[in-house]
Motif scaffolding. Structure first.
Motif, mmCIF file in Angstrom:
data_model
loop_
_atom_site.group_PDB
_atom_site.id
_atom_site.type_symbol
_atom_site.label_atom_id
_atom_site.label_comp_id
_atom_site.label_asym_id
_atom_site.label_seq_id
_atom_site.Cartn_x
_atom_site.Cartn_y
_atom_site.Cartn_z
ATOM 1 N N LEU A 111 -6.581 3.233 -12.795
ATOM 2 C CA LEU A 111 -7.343 2.043 -12.406
ATOM 3 C C LEU A 111 -7.795 2.116 -10.950
ATOM 4 O O LEU A 111 -8.774 1.474 -10.568
ATOM 5 C CB LEU A 111 -6.497 0.789 -12.626
ATOM 6 C CG LEU A 111 -6.195 0.416 -14.082
ATOM 7 C CD1 LEU A 111 -5.332 -0.838 -14.132
ATOM 8 C CD2 LEU A 111 -7.475 0.201 -14.872
ATOM 9 N N TYR A 130 -0.167 0.538 -3.483
ATOM 10 C CA TYR A 130 0.264 1.301 -4.662
ATOM 11 C C TYR A 130 1.725 1.744 -4.595
ATOM 12 O O TYR A 130 2.439 1.710 -5.609
ATOM 13 C CB TYR A 130 -0.648 2.519 -4.839
ATOM 14 C CG TYR A 130 -0.267 3.404 -6.003
ATOM 15 C CD1 TYR A 130 -0.615 3.051 -7.306
ATOM 16 C CD2 TYR A 130 0.440 4.595 -5.807
ATOM 17 C CE1 TYR A 130 -0.272 3.854 -8.382
ATOM 18 C CE2 TYR A 130 0.790 5.409 -6.878
ATOM 19 C CZ TYR A 130 0.431 5.031 -8.159
ATOM 20 O OH TYR A 130 0.792 5.831 -9.227
ATOM 21 N N LEU A 187 -3.864 -6.813 -5.978
ATOM 22 C CA LEU A 187 -4.081 -6.238 -7.305
ATOM 23 C C LEU A 187 -3.063 -5.136 -7.597
ATOM 24 O O LEU A 187 -2.567 -5.034 -8.731
ATOM 25 C CB LEU A 187 -5.499 -5.680 -7.407
ATOM 26 C CG LEU A 187 -6.632 -6.707 -7.497
ATOM 27 C CD1 LEU A 187 -7.990 -6.025 -7.448
ATOM 28 C CD2 LEU A 187 -6.509 -7.537 -8.777
ATOM 29 N N PHE A 242 3.296 -4.766 -14.374
ATOM 30 C CA PHE A 242 3.151 -4.631 -15.827
ATOM 31 C C PHE A 242 2.781 -3.221 -16.280
ATOM 32 O O PHE A 242 3.099 -2.851 -17.414
ATOM 33 C CB PHE A 242 2.061 -5.596 -16.329
ATOM 34 C CG PHE A 242 2.236 -7.010 -15.847
ATOM 35 C CD1 PHE A 242 3.224 -7.823 -16.369
ATOM 36 C CD2 PHE A 242 1.416 -7.522 -14.853
ATOM 37 C CE1 PHE A 242 3.388 -9.126 -15.919
ATOM 38 C CE2 PHE A 242 1.570 -8.824 -14.401
ATOM 39 C CZ PHE A 242 2.564 -9.623 -14.936
ATOM 40 N N LEU A 243 2.096 -2.452 -15.440
ATOM 41 C CA LEU A 243 1.549 -1.173 -15.887
ATOM 42 C C LEU A 243 2.360 0.015 -15.392
ATOM 43 O O LEU A 243 2.914 -0.018 -14.293
ATOM 44 C CB LEU A 243 0.099 -1.030 -15.382
ATOM 45 C CG LEU A 243 -0.904 -2.069 -15.889
ATOM 46 C CD1 LEU A 243 -2.261 -1.840 -15.228
ATOM 47 C CD2 LEU A 243 -1.033 -2.010 -17.403
ATOM 48 N N LEU A 303 -1.776 2.818 -13.538
ATOM 49 C CA LEU A 303 -2.177 2.138 -12.300
ATOM 50 C C LEU A 303 -3.033 3.059 -11.424
ATOM 51 O O LEU A 303 -4.003 2.620 -10.806
ATOM 52 C CB LEU A 303 -0.927 1.676 -11.539
ATOM 53 C CG LEU A 303 -1.140 0.697 -10.380
ATOM 54 C CD1 LEU A 303 -1.725 -0.617 -10.873
ATOM 55 C CD2 LEU A 303 0.179 0.444 -9.648
ATOM 56 N N THR A 330 5.607 1.003 -7.415
ATOM 57 C CA THR A 330 5.763 2.210 -8.226
ATOM 58 C C THR A 330 6.916 3.104 -7.778
ATOM 59 O O THR A 330 7.202 4.110 -8.429
ATOM 60 C CB THR A 330 4.468 3.046 -8.192
ATOM 61 O OG1 THR A 330 4.164 3.389 -6.829
ATOM 62 C CG2 THR A 330 3.292 2.270 -8.775
ATOM 63 N N LEU A 338 0.212 -6.918 -8.326
ATOM 64 C CA LEU A 338 0.183 -7.637 -9.596
ATOM 65 C C LEU A 338 0.212 -6.677 -10.785
ATOM 66 O O LEU A 338 1.056 -6.809 -11.690
ATOM 67 C CB LEU A 338 -1.069 -8.515 -9.661
ATOM 68 C CG LEU A 338 -1.314 -9.254 -10.987
ATOM 69 C CD1 LEU A 338 -0.172 -10.224 -11.278
ATOM 70 C CD2 LEU A 338 -2.655 -9.976 -10.951
ATOM 71 N N LEU A 339 -0.711 -5.718 -10.797
ATOM 72 C CA LEU A 339 -0.785 -4.783 -11.912
ATOM 73 C C LEU A 339 0.444 -3.883 -11.978
ATOM 74 O O LEU A 339 0.839 -3.436 -13.059
ATOM 75 C CB LEU A 339 -2.064 -3.943 -11.794
ATOM 76 C CG LEU A 339 -3.382 -4.724 -11.883
ATOM 77 C CD1 LEU A 339 -4.568 -3.815 -11.613
ATOM 78 C CD2 LEU A 339 -3.523 -5.391 -13.249
#
Length: 487
Positions: A206, A69, A190, A197-198, A203, A73, A193-194
């Motif tokens: 999710l 994460y 994941l 875009f997010l 994030l 970010t 990848l996410l």
């Protein structure tokens, strides 16, 4: 003993999430009625060891998502909340601090309330932690959320490999055990990848999904039969029968489990002086040593700060390269799961550590040559060289050093000290992860080439350690492995 006392005693022996009487009814039905045959076959195939592993694998996916994460970010969180680089570094490392606290308690929690119960407990702080991060207005909520996530991950990192090892048939234990690390890599990928875009808050929301699905899923799988047997619970044979199929003869495995439990009473305290005996100190050294070397190889430093490492190496699309590493890690780990029970644990560890040694040296040479030795025109070639080196490093880690130490730890620790020794081994792993994560930025600032030389030396030592110390556990039952240390 009065009937009421007996009932109370039986109640204390029940696991938090028991196997359930409907399993027993299904098993009896399979023997009593041919009409029910097809239905029982469906139940047997669906409620199997593969389903159990698939459900508990949601825990390591949560583990990987937490680890991944912070990478995509960083810039957005710093900008939105006005954090400094050092404050974000604290945020990133707090998951390791929380995991160390979780690791300390993981063995005892898993021992007293069962493997399923401990996963239930681990899921709750994970969910709360992600919600705190998603609604954070300042660093305090951010830090508290990360700490809670880490606590849950620390419990998960011990409990899942132990549960899988205790339910898996001996010929599939390595393959199924590797699913733990495969799920971690899926979680990391994941997040990468996410994160492209997010927004970081979405994030984080999710991030609650794996544990939100895990909690109800735990009610549909049996508890570990070996844990049930150790606690004196009569349902351990039912649990084992469910896992092996109702038409399977489990008498040999039942007798092995009973013999193992009889030789190691759960109420027998191990004195410190007894740890000098080979049956205790040898598996302790191997288990703790492997989990420490896994982290000291520098893999978390590479995965946490891969974007900045790629930028330093001159790779223009650093976030895309980071996602590429995550995807390759998943692919190679998936391939490695098929090799653990065929090739064996030791050979995979030796190949893995050797590749990491070579690749770390390759990256070190690329950075050293780039620093005032070769002209600027050569920097693009050196960037490609360092990218290749990092890819090989991640591939090498994924082949063996990622999954196998957790498998071996769950296999070799004696039943009588498993909870304490497992907690210590997991704590050592997370402590080394914290050291690597917190020191990586400082070391890379000091010397990128020197940093990877250090990682190469650790990987080279791992090759020696595995060659001299680590036993092969392929094709043996857990009871056979533990009896072998008594010779």
């Amino acid at each position: 003993m009065s009937p009421s006392e007996s009932a109370a005693d039986d109640g204390l022996r029940k696991p938090l999430l028991h196997t359930g009487s409907w399993y027993r009814m299904s098993g009896m039905g399979s023997r009593q009625s041919s009409i029910m045959g097809s239905s029982i076959h469906i139940i047997r195939e669906s409620i199997s060891v593969f389903l159990c592993v698939s459900i508990v694998a949601l825990g390591p996916i949560q583990f990987g998502f937490t680890c991944g994460y912070s990478n995509p970010t960083q810039a957005d969180i710093i900008k939105d909340l006005g954090l400094t680089i050092s404050e974000f570094s604290v945020f990133g490392s707090l998951s390791n601090v929380g995991a160390m606290v979780g690791a300390i308690s993981s063995g005892q929690i898993a021992e007293y309330i069962g493997r399923k119960g401990s996963l239930m407990i681990a899921s709750i702080p994970n969910i709360i932690g992600w919600l705190l991060i998603s609604f954070a207005k300042d660093s305090s909520f951010l830090f508290m959320g990360r700490l809670l996530e880490g606590f849950g991950v620390g419990i998960i990192s011990y409990t899942v490999p132990v549960y899988i090892a205790e339910i898996a048939p001996q010929n599939l234990r390595g393959t199924l055990g590797s699913v733990n690390q495969l799920s971690v890599t899926i979680g990391i990928m994941l997040a990468y990848l996410l994160g492209l875009f997010l927004p970081w808050r979405v994030l984080a929301v999710l991030g609650i999904l794996p544990c939100t699905i895990l909690i109800p899923g735990l009610f549909f799988i049996p508890e570990s039969p070996r844990w049930l047997a150790k606690m004196g619970n009569e349902e351990f044979e039912t649990s084992l029968q469910v896992l092996r199929g109702f038409d399977t003869d489990i008498s040999i495995e039942v007798n092995e489990i009973k013999r193992s439990v009889a030789s190691s009473s759960k109420k027998t305290a191990i004195r410190f002086s007894e740890l000098k005996r080979k049956r205790y100190w040898y598996p302790l050294v191997v288990g703790i040593g492997l989990l420490m070397l896994q982290q000291l190889s520098g893999i978390n430093g590479v995965l946490f700060y891969s974007s900045s490492i790629f930028q330093s190496a001159g790779v223009s699309s650093s976030k895309a390269a980071t996602f590429g590493i995550g995807a390759i890690q998943v692919l190679v780990t998936g391939i490695a799961t098929t090799l653990v029970d065929n090739a064996g644990r030791r050979i995979l560890l030796i190949v893995s550590s050797s590749l990491m040694t070579i690749s770390s040296l390759l990256v070190a040479v690329a950075f050293i040559l780039k620093q005032d030795i070769l002209p600027d025109s050569s920097h693009s070639i050196l960037g490609i060289l360092s990218l290749v080196g990092l890819l090989v490093l991640v591939i090498g880690f994924s082949i063996g050093l990622g999954a196998v130490p957790w498998i071996i730890m769950s296999e070799i620790l004696p039943v009588s000290i498993k909870s304490l020794a497992g907690s210590v081994a997991t704590l050592a792993n997370w402590f080394c992860a914290s050291v690597v994560t917190m020191s990586a930025n400082l070391l890379l600032t000091w010397s990128s080439g020197g940093t990877f030389i250090i990682y190469a030396l650790v990987s080279a030592f791992t090759v020696v350690f595995v060659t001299l110390w680590v036993p092969e556990t392929k094709g043996r039952t857990l009871e056979e492995i533990q009896w072998s240390f008594r010779r």
